[in-house]
Design a protein around this motif. Structure first.
Motif, short mmCIF file in Angstrom:
data_model
loop_
_atom_site.label_atom_id
_atom_site.label_comp_id
_atom_site.label_asym_id
_atom_site.label_seq_id
_atom_site.Cartn_x
_atom_site.Cartn_y
_atom_site.Cartn_z
N GLN A 197 47.19 104.59 8.30
CA GLN A 197 47.48 103.91 7.05
C GLN A 197 48.34 102.66 7.28
OE1 GLN A 197 46.28 104.67 3.81
NE2 GLN A 197 44.91 105.85 5.13
N GLY A 198 49.07 102.66 8.40
CA GLY A 198 49.82 101.48 8.78
C GLY A 198 48.97 100.46 9.52
N THR A 199 48.14 100.94 10.46
CA THR A 199 47.33 99.99 11.24
C THR A 199 46.23 99.35 10.40
OG1 THR A 199 45.90 101.74 12.13
CG2 THR A 199 47.83 101.09 13.45
N LYS A 200 45.88 99.97 9.26
CA LYS A 200 44.87 99.33 8.41
C LYS A 200 45.38 98.00 7.86
CE LYS A 200 45.75 101.35 3.80
NZ LYS A 200 45.28 102.36 2.81
N SER A 201 46.70 97.77 7.93
CA SER A 201 47.24 96.48 7.48
C SER A 201 46.67 95.34 8.31
CB SER A 201 48.77 96.48 7.57
OG SER A 201 49.22 96.60 8.91
N LEU A 202 46.19 95.61 9.53
CA LEU A 202 45.53 94.57 10.32
C LEU A 202 44.37 93.96 9.54
CD1 LEU A 202 45.35 95.97 13.97
CD2 LEU A 202 46.09 93.66 13.34
N ALA A 203 43.56 94.82 8.91
CA ALA A 203 42.42 94.33 8.15
C ALA A 203 42.87 93.50 6.96
CB ALA A 203 41.56 95.50 7.69
N GLY A 230 41.97 101.68 12.14
CA GLY A 230 42.76 101.01 11.11
C GLY A 230 41.99 99.85 10.51
N CYS A 231 41.38 99.01 11.36
CA CYS A 231 40.57 97.89 10.86
C CYS A 231 39.40 98.40 10.03
CB CYS A 231 40.07 97.04 12.02
SG CYS A 231 41.28 95.90 12.69
N TYR A 232 38.75 99.43 10.50
CA TYR A 232 37.61 99.99 9.77
C TYR A 232 38.04 100.49 8.39
CZ TYR A 232 33.91 103.32 8.55
OH TYR A 232 32.92 104.02 7.89
N ALA A 245 32.26 90.83 1.06
CA ALA A 245 30.84 91.13 0.84
C ALA A 245 30.26 92.09 1.86
CB ALA A 245 30.03 89.82 0.86
N ARG A 246 30.87 92.14 3.05
CA ARG A 246 30.38 93.05 4.09
C ARG A 246 31.49 93.29 5.10
NH1 ARG A 246 29.93 90.35 8.63
NH2 ARG A 246 29.52 88.10 8.66
N LEU A 247 31.31 94.32 5.89
CA LEU A 247 32.27 94.61 6.96
C LEU A 247 32.09 93.60 8.09
CD1 LEU A 247 31.89 98.49 7.36
CD2 LEU A 247 33.68 97.27 6.11
#
Length: 376
Positions: A197-203, A230-232, A245-247
C-alpha cells in the motif's frame, strides 16, 4: 464497495484489517482487497511526501511516521535512441524506495498498538524499517544475511536496531524470522500487505509527474516484487478511478544469476521453474523463491509487459554507463537500466514512447564493491 479487508488471493478468504497479522491462517501471503483509487482532486497537494495520496489508502492513518518520503525526481537522460526518465528513489530518507512501503506499514501497525517489530532483509529493507522504527518510537530487530553490505548494516545499527546476521543464503534469514515471529511481530516488507500500500505510491507519483497521465512503460529491478506489485496496484486503482486509459507496460529486470520471475514468465507459467542460481552483484534482487510469484506474473501479463534477465557483465556495463551520465546507482538498479537496450532490441519499447526506469537505491551503499567493478 465493501469495507477493505485482507484477502488470501489463492482462496479468497478475508481477514479484518483491525487485527495485526502478516499472513493467512494457513501461513500464506495476503493482499488488501481492491480499492477504487482517487482522482487528481483528492491529491493533498499541500503535503510534500507520498502522504499526499493518503486518500488512496484502505484506512485512515491519523499520525503517520513520516520523514518526507516520496516526491522523488524523474530525470530524463539520453540512452542511445531512447530518452528514458530515471525515477531516483535514493532521494528517500534512507536512500532507497523501501521507505515508501515502510512509512505506511509501520504507521498502520503502530496505530493498531504494535510497538516492536521484526524484519528480515538483505539490506535496504532493514535499513528502512530501522529508521522508521526509530522515528516512530518502535523497537526493531533485523535479521540479515551475513554477506549483507557493511554500509547497509551500519545504517541499521545507527538507527538503534538490534541486528542479527544469519549465515547461509538469503532465504535462511526469512526462515529464522518466521521462527522468531512468535516472540515479536513479523513486520516483513515481503509479507505484510500494507508495505505494498506504500509502494503503490510509485504509480500515483509517476502519474502526477507526467501531468496526471500514465507512461507507456515502467522498468524496475525485481526480487520479491514490491515495486512491481506496488506499481500494478496503483495503476489498477487509477484505471478503476477513470484517471488513466490503460495500464503502462510493466517490465521486471533481474540478474540472470538469480532470475526466477524471468524463468517462469519465459516458460509461460506462474509456478516456479528450475534455473541455476549463482551469486550476483545485484544483491537486492537475489530472491530465489519469491512469495508472490503468481501475482507478479499476472501483473506482467495483464499490463502487456515482460521480463529481462541481465548477465553480470551487462549489469556492470550499465553501472558504468549510468555513472558517466552522473547517476551513481547500486548494482541492483543498474539491471533495470541494462534492460532498456534488451527491450529496445526486442521491439518491446520504442524511442517515441515515454519510459520510466525505477532506480531503487544509491551506489553509496555499495561503494566498495562499485569501486572494484568500475576499476576493472
Amino acid at each position: 464497495m465493501p469495507s477493505p479487508s485482507y484477502i488470501d488471493p489463492l482462496n479468497g478468504k478475508l481477514y479484518p484489517l483491525d487485527v495485526p497479522r502478516w499472513c493467512s491462517d494457513e501461513g500464506k501471503p495476503l493482499l488488501v482487497t481492491a480499492l477504487p483509487g482517487i482522482s487528481r482532486d483528492e491529491v493533498d497537494r499541500g503535503t510534500r511526501s507520498l502522504w499526499r495520496y493518503r486518500a488512496a489508502l484502505p484506512v485512515e492513518i491519523k499520525q503517520p511516521i513520516t520523514m518526507g518520503e516520496g516526491c522523488t525526481p524523474a530525470v530524463e537522460k539520453a540512452w542511445g535512441d531512447l530518452r528514458p526518465h530515471f525515477k531516483l528513489e535514493w532521494f528517500n530518507p534512507t536512500a532507497s524506495f523501501k521507505d515508501r512501503g515502510t512509512t505506511v506499514m509501520l504507521s498502520f501497525l503502530r496505530q493498531l498498538g504494535v510497538d516492536a517489530v521484526l524484519e528480515d532483509s538483505s539490506g535496504n529493507g532493514g535499513a528502512s524499517v530501522s529508521a522508521y522504527g526509530a522515528a516512530g518510537g518502535m523497537r526493531v530487530r533485523i535479521l540479515a544475511p551475513a554477506t549483507t553490505s557493511p554500509m547497509k548494516v551500519a545504517q541499521m545499527h545507527a538507527f538503534g536496531a538490534e541486528v542479527q546476521l544469519v549465515e547461509g543464503p538469503r532465504e535462511e534469514s526469512e526462515a529464522e524470522a518466521i521462527r522468531q515471529s512468535k516472540q515479536i511481530f513479523y513486520s516483513s516488507h515481503n509479507w505484510q500487505p500494507f508495505f505494498l500500500q506504500g509502494t503503490k505510491s510509485l504509480a500515483y507519483e509517476i502519474w502526477e509527474d507526467f501531468g496526471f497521465t500514465a507512461p507507456d512503460n515502467v522498468i524496475m529491478p525485481v526480487g520479491a516484487g514490491s515495486s512491481l506489485l506496488g506499481c500494478y496496484i496503483g495503476f489498477k486503482e487509477l484505471l478503476a478511478a477513470g484517471q488513466i486509459a490503460r495500464l503502462p507496460r510493466l517490465f521486471a529486470a533481474q540478474p540472470l544469476n538469480c532470475s526466477p520471475v524471468d524463468a517462469s514468465f519465459a516458460a509461460g507459467v506462474d509456478t516456479p521453474v528450475d534455473r541455476a542460481v549463482r551469486k550476483t552483484i545485484a544483491e537486492g534482487t537475489a530472491i530465489k523463491h519469491p512469495l508472490r510469484l503468481k501475482q507478479m506474473i499476472a501483473a506482467l501479463k495483464e499490463s502487456g509487459g515482460g521480463t529481462v534477465a541481465i548477465p553480470e557483465d551487462g549489469i556492470v556495463a550499465a553501472l558504468k554507463r549510468l555513472a558517466r551520465t552522473g547517476l551513481f546507482v547500486e548494482p541492483t538498479s543498474a539491471s533495470a537500466a541494462a534492460a532498456l537496450d534488451v527491450l529496445e532490441e526486442r521491439g518491446a519499447i520504442r524511442p517515441a514512447e515515454r519510459t520510466v526506469v525505477i532506480i531503487s537505491g544509491t551506489g553509496i551503499k555499495a561503494a566498495g564493491l562499485i569501486t572494484e567493478l568500475l576499476s576493472s
